[in-house]
Motif scaffolding. Sequence first.
Motif, PDB file in Angstrom:
ATOM      1  N   LYS A 307       0.832  -1.224   0.000  1.00  0.00           N
ATOM      2  CA  LYS A 307       0.000   0.000   0.000  1.00  0.00           C
ATOM      3  C   LYS A 307       0.860   1.266   0.000  1.00  0.00           C
ATOM      4  O   LYS A 307       0.692   2.162   0.833  1.00  0.00           O
ATOM      5  CB  LYS A 307      -0.942   0.011   1.208  1.00  0.00           C
ATOM      6  N   VAL A 308       1.800   1.312  -0.937  1.00  0.00           N
ATOM      7  CA  VAL A 308       2.721   2.451  -0.982  1.00  0.00           C
ATOM      8  C   VAL A 308       2.057   3.657  -1.652  1.00  0.00           C
ATOM      9  O   VAL A 308       1.113   3.504  -2.432  1.00  0.00           O
ATOM     10  CB  VAL A 308       4.033   2.094  -1.726  1.00  0.00           C
ATOM     11  N   LYS A 309       2.579   4.824  -1.338  1.00  0.00           N
ATOM     12  CA  LYS A 309       2.020   6.045  -1.949  1.00  0.00           C
ATOM     13  C   LYS A 309       2.679   6.344  -3.296  1.00  0.00           C
ATOM     14  O   LYS A 309       2.063   6.910  -4.181  1.00  0.00           O
ATOM     15  CB  LYS A 309       2.231   7.234  -1.002  1.00  0.00           C
ATOM     16  N   ASN A 310       3.965   5.984  -3.413  1.00  0.00           N
ATOM     17  CA  ASN A 310       4.715   6.259  -4.648  1.00  0.00           C
ATOM     18  C   ASN A 310       5.640   5.095  -4.984  1.00  0.00           C
ATOM     19  O   ASN A 310       5.950   4.282  -4.107  1.00  0.00           O
ATOM     20  CB  ASN A 310       5.590   7.513  -4.485  1.00  0.00           C
ATOM     21  N   ILE A 311       6.058   5.068  -6.233  1.00  0.00           N
ATOM     22  CA  ILE A 311       7.076   4.091  -6.662  1.00  0.00           C
ATOM     23  C   ILE A 311       8.284   4.874  -7.176  1.00  0.00           C
ATOM     24  O   ILE A 311       8.119   5.850  -7.922  1.00  0.00           O
ATOM     25  CB  ILE A 311       6.520   3.165  -7.780  1.00  0.00           C
ATOM     26  N   LEU A 312       9.467   4.455  -6.759  1.00  0.00           N
ATOM     27  CA  LEU A 312      10.712   5.069  -7.264  1.00  0.00           C
ATOM     28  C   LEU A 312      11.482   3.983  -8.015  1.00  0.00           C
ATOM     29  O   LEU A 312      11.420   2.832  -7.633  1.00  0.00           O
ATOM     30  CB  LEU A 312      11.639   5.507  -6.132  1.00  0.00           C
ATOM     31  N   ALA A 313      12.216   4.362  -9.027  1.00  0.00           N
ATOM     32  CA  ALA A 313      13.049   3.361  -9.698  1.00  0.00           C
ATOM     33  C   ALA A 313      14.390   3.967 -10.054  1.00  0.00           C
ATOM     34  O   ALA A 313      14.493   5.177 -10.277  1.00  0.00           O
ATOM     35  CB  ALA A 313      12.343   2.850 -10.945  1.00  0.00           C
ATOM     36  N   GLY A 314      15.420   3.138 -10.060  1.00  0.00           N
ATOM     37  CA  GLY A 314      16.758   3.635 -10.391  1.00  0.00           C
ATOM     38  C   GLY A 314      17.649   2.517 -10.897  1.00  0.00           C
ATOM     39  O   GLY A 314      17.307   1.334 -10.797  1.00  0.00           O
ATOM     40  N   GLY A 315      18.782   2.908 -11.485  1.00  0.00           N
ATOM     41  CA  GLY A 315      19.749   1.936 -12.007  1.00  0.00           C
ATOM     42  C   GLY A 315      19.831   2.020 -13.522  1.00  0.00           C
ATOM     43  O   GLY A 315      18.931   2.547 -14.178  1.00  0.00           O
ATOM     44  N   GLY A 316      20.914   1.474 -14.075  1.00  0.00           N
ATOM     45  CA  GLY A 316      21.177   1.586 -15.509  1.00  0.00           C
ATOM     46  C   GLY A 316      20.028   1.126 -16.395  1.00  0.00           C
ATOM     47  O   GLY A 316      19.747   1.737 -17.434  1.00  0.00           O
ATOM     48  N   VAL A 317      19.328   0.052 -15.995  1.00  0.00           N
ATOM     49  CA  VAL A 317      18.275  -0.514 -16.851  1.00  0.00           C
ATOM     50  C   VAL A 317      17.042   0.401 -16.917  1.00  0.00           C
ATOM     51  O   VAL A 317      16.235   0.300 -17.830  1.00  0.00           O
ATOM     52  CB  VAL A 317      17.915  -1.950 -16.383  1.00  0.00           C
ATOM     53  N   ILE A 318      16.930   1.325 -15.976  1.00  0.00           N
ATOM     54  CA  ILE A 318      15.767   2.223 -15.995  1.00  0.00           C
ATOM     55  C   ILE A 318      15.903   3.249 -17.142  1.00  0.00           C
ATOM     56  O   ILE A 318      14.967   4.007 -17.418  1.00  0.00           O
ATOM     57  CB  ILE A 318      15.509   2.862 -14.602  1.00  0.00           C
ATOM     58  N   ALA A 319      17.022   3.226 -17.838  1.00  0.00           N
ATOM     59  CA  ALA A 319      17.157   4.030 -19.070  1.00  0.00           C
ATOM     60  C   ALA A 319      16.304   3.419 -20.178  1.00  0.00           C
ATOM     61  O   ALA A 319      16.038   4.069 -21.191  1.00  0.00           O
ATOM     62  CB  ALA A 319      18.617   4.073 -19.510  1.00  0.00           C
ATOM     63  N   ASN A 320      15.880   2.173 -19.991  1.00  0.00           N
ATOM     64  CA  ASN A 320      15.121   1.478 -21.037  1.00  0.00           C
ATOM     65  C   ASN A 320      13.739   2.106 -21.246  1.00  0.00           C
ATOM     66  O   ASN A 320      12.927   2.179 -20.323  1.00  0.00           O
ATOM     67  CB  ASN A 320      14.981  -0.004 -20.656  1.00  0.00           C
ATOM     68  N   LYS A 321      13.497   2.534 -22.484  1.00  0.00           N
ATOM     69  CA  LYS A 321      12.274   3.273 -22.813  1.00  0.00           C
ATOM     70  C   LYS A 321      11.017   2.439 -22.566  1.00  0.00           C
ATOM     71  O   LYS A 321      10.036   2.937 -22.004  1.00  0.00           O
ATOM     72  CB  LYS A 321      12.366   3.664 -24.306  1.00  0.00           C
ATOM     73  N   GLU A 322      11.055   1.177 -22.984  1.00  0.00           N
ATOM     74  CA  GLU A 322       9.860   0.317 -22.813  1.00  0.00           C
ATOM     75  C   GLU A 322       9.543   0.154 -21.329  1.00  0.00           C
ATOM     76  O   GLU A 322       8.386   0.191 -20.924  1.00  0.00           O
ATOM     77  CB  GLU A 322      10.093  -1.083 -23.432  1.00  0.00           C
ATOM     78  N   LEU A 323      10.580  -0.026 -20.528  1.00  0.00           N
ATOM     79  CA  LEU A 323      10.375  -0.202 -19.084  1.00  0.00           C
ATOM     80  C   LEU A 323       9.825   1.082 -18.467  1.00  0.00           C
ATOM     81  O   LEU A 323       8.894   1.054 -17.655  1.00  0.00           O
ATOM     82  CB  LEU A 323      11.698  -0.617 -18.414  1.00  0.00           C
ATOM     83  N   ARG A 324      10.385   2.214 -18.860  1.00  0.00           N
ATOM     84  CA  ARG A 324       9.908   3.506 -18.327  1.00  0.00           C
ATOM     85  C   ARG A 324       8.429   3.692 -18.658  1.00  0.00           C
ATOM     86  O   ARG A 324       7.627   4.062 -17.812  1.00  0.00           O
ATOM     87  CB  ARG A 324      10.725   4.675 -18.921  1.00  0.00           C
ATOM     88  N   GLU A 325       8.095   3.428 -19.929  1.00  0.00           N
ATOM     89  CA  GLU A 325       6.703   3.632 -20.354  1.00  0.00           C
ATOM     90  C   GLU A 325       5.753   2.706 -19.608  1.00  0.00           C
ATOM     91  O   GLU A 325       4.687   3.118 -19.155  1.00  0.00           O
ATOM     92  CB  GLU A 325       6.581   3.416 -21.871  1.00  0.00           C
ATOM     93  N   ALA A 326       6.146   1.442 -19.461  1.00  0.00           N
ATOM     94  CA  ALA A 326       5.271   0.471 -18.785  1.00  0.00           C
ATOM     95  C   ALA A 326       5.087   0.842 -17.310  1.00  0.00           C
ATOM     96  O   ALA A 326       3.988   0.734 -16.775  1.00  0.00           O
ATOM     97  CB  ALA A 326       5.855  -0.927 -18.925  1.00  0.00           C
ATOM     98  N   LEU A 327       6.145   1.296 -16.667  1.00  0.00           N
ATOM     99  CA  LEU A 327       6.035   1.656 -15.240  1.00  0.00           C
ATOM    100  C   LEU A 327       5.136   2.873 -15.044  1.00  0.00           C
ATOM    101  O   LEU A 327       4.350   2.930 -14.104  1.00  0.00           O
ATOM    102  CB  LEU A 327       7.428   1.947 -14.649  1.00  0.00           C
ATOM    103  N   THR A 328       5.268   3.840 -15.942  1.00  0.00           N
ATOM    104  CA  THR A 328       4.464   5.062 -15.760  1.00  0.00           C
ATOM    105  C   THR A 328       2.968   4.822 -15.992  1.00  0.00           C
ATOM    106  O   THR A 328       2.151   5.642 -15.601  1.00  0.00           O
ATOM    107  CB  THR A 328       4.962   6.229 -16.651  1.00  0.00           C
ATOM    108  N   LYS A 329       2.640   3.673 -16.574  1.00  0.00           N
ATOM    109  CA  LYS A 329       1.205   3.358 -16.779  1.00  0.00           C
ATOM    110  C   LYS A 329       0.567   2.771 -15.513  1.00  0.00           C
ATOM    111  O   LYS A 329      -0.644   2.583 -15.469  1.00  0.00           O
ATOM    112  CB  LYS A 329       1.058   2.375 -17.946  1.00  0.00           C
TER     113      LYS A 329
END
Length: 376
Positions: A307-329
Motif C-alpha cells: 500500500k505504498v504512496k509512490n514508486i521510485l526506480a533507479g539503475g542503468g536498466v531504468i534508461a530502457n524506454k519500454e520499461l519507463r513507459e510500462a512503469l508510468t502506466k
Amino acid sequence: MGIESSCDETAASVLEVSRGKIEVLSNVVSSQIKIHKKYGGVVPEVAARCHAEVIFDVLKKALSDADKIYNFPLCKRGIKGDFKNPPQPSFSKGGGLQIEDIDLIAATEGPGLVTSLRVGVLAAQTVAALIKKPLVGVNHVEAHVLSPFLSNQKIKFPALGLIVSGGHTELVLIKNIGKYQLVGSTRDDAVGEAFDKVAKMLGLGYPGGPAIAKAASQCKSQIPNPKSETNSKFEIQNSKFSLPRPMINSNDFDFSFAGLKTAALYLIKKLSPGELKKLTPAIAAEFQKAAVEVLVSKTKKAAEKYKVKNILAGGGVIANKELREALTKLDCPVFLPELKYTGDNAAMIAFAGHQKYLREKKNEVFDIVANPNLSL
Ligand code: KG4
Ligand code: ZN
C-alpha cells in the motif's frame, strides 16, 4: 561532492542543497566502456587501474564545471549595507570551485568491485583529510533508488523502490530515506546482466542494454506482414519465438533472469547464421518484452501489497524506454530519474551522502571501508 568508482565509471559531482532544493552544479562521468568493450565485459584489474589514472582529473573537472553566479545581497546606493566589507562571492561564473569550497564529501563504499571501490574511497579520504571536511560512505544501490530526488520531485512515503542495474534487481519498501526493507531480489542474474549476456549471444556488443533496445526498436519499425513466414513480428505474434516470463506468477517478489537468458541461448543455437541475422531484432524485442513484463508485474503486486504512496526506480536498466513507459502506466505515481542519472553517476552519491550526513552527523574519514558485498 560525490565520488563514484564502484564499477567501470569514474565519476564526481558537486551538489548544492539550499533550503531543501537540490541543484546539480556538475556531473562528470569518465566511462571505461571503450576499454572493456574488447573483452565483452568489465575486467576488474583494468577497471581499477583506469580509475586510479583519472580520478583526480575527474575531481578537478567536477570543481571547474561547478559554475554558478553567487547570489549575494547587493549593496546598492540608498540601501543600507556594509560598503566597506561587501560580501564576496566565493565563486563566480567561469571560475568554478576550489576544493576548499566543498562542505561534505560522499564516496561509494559498496557494493561493487573491491579494487575499483578502493580507488574512490582512498581519493575521498585523502581529499577530506586535506581540507578537513567530513566524509560519508554511501551504498551504491541506495543512491540508485534515491536518484529521482535529484529532479526535486515531491515523493511520498512509504514508497516502493525498484533497483534495476547490471549487478542488482531488487524491490525495497522505503519507509523513509534511510529506512529500507528488502522485499524481493533476483535469485540468480541481475536484469542488466541478462541484457548484457543476451546481447553478447546476439553479437550486439557491450554494454548490452542499449544494444538490445536499439535492435528491438528495429523490429518495431518492420511492417508486419501476416503472409510472410519470415517476418519476425508475425512470428513473435504466433509465439514461434516466445520466451518465458520467469517467476511472473510466483507468490513472492523475487526475480530470476538466468532461465530467460538460457531460453534465449537455446533459441539462438537453433538458428543458422542467416536466420539469426534476420531475427535478431525480433529476439531482442521478445527478450526485452519478457524482462519488462516480469519487472512491471512484480512492482505492481508489491506496490499493492505494501500500500505504498509512490514508486521510485533507479539503475542503468531504468534508461530502457519500454520499461519507463510500462512503469508510468501503473496506477500508483511513479518517479523515475532523468536519463543522465540512470547509469552510474556521482550526483546520486552526493545526494544519498548528504541525506546520510543529515541523519547521522558522523565523519567517517578514517572508518570507511570499501565493501564489495554491502547490502541495504
Ligand atoms: O547502474 P549501472 O550503470 O551499473 C551498475 O550499477 O550495475 O547499470 C548498468 C546496466 C548494464 O547491464 C546495461 O546493459 C544496462 O544497465 N542498461 C540498459 C540500458 N542502458 C543501460 N538495460 C536496458 N536498456 C537500456 N536502455
Ligand atoms: Zn550502478
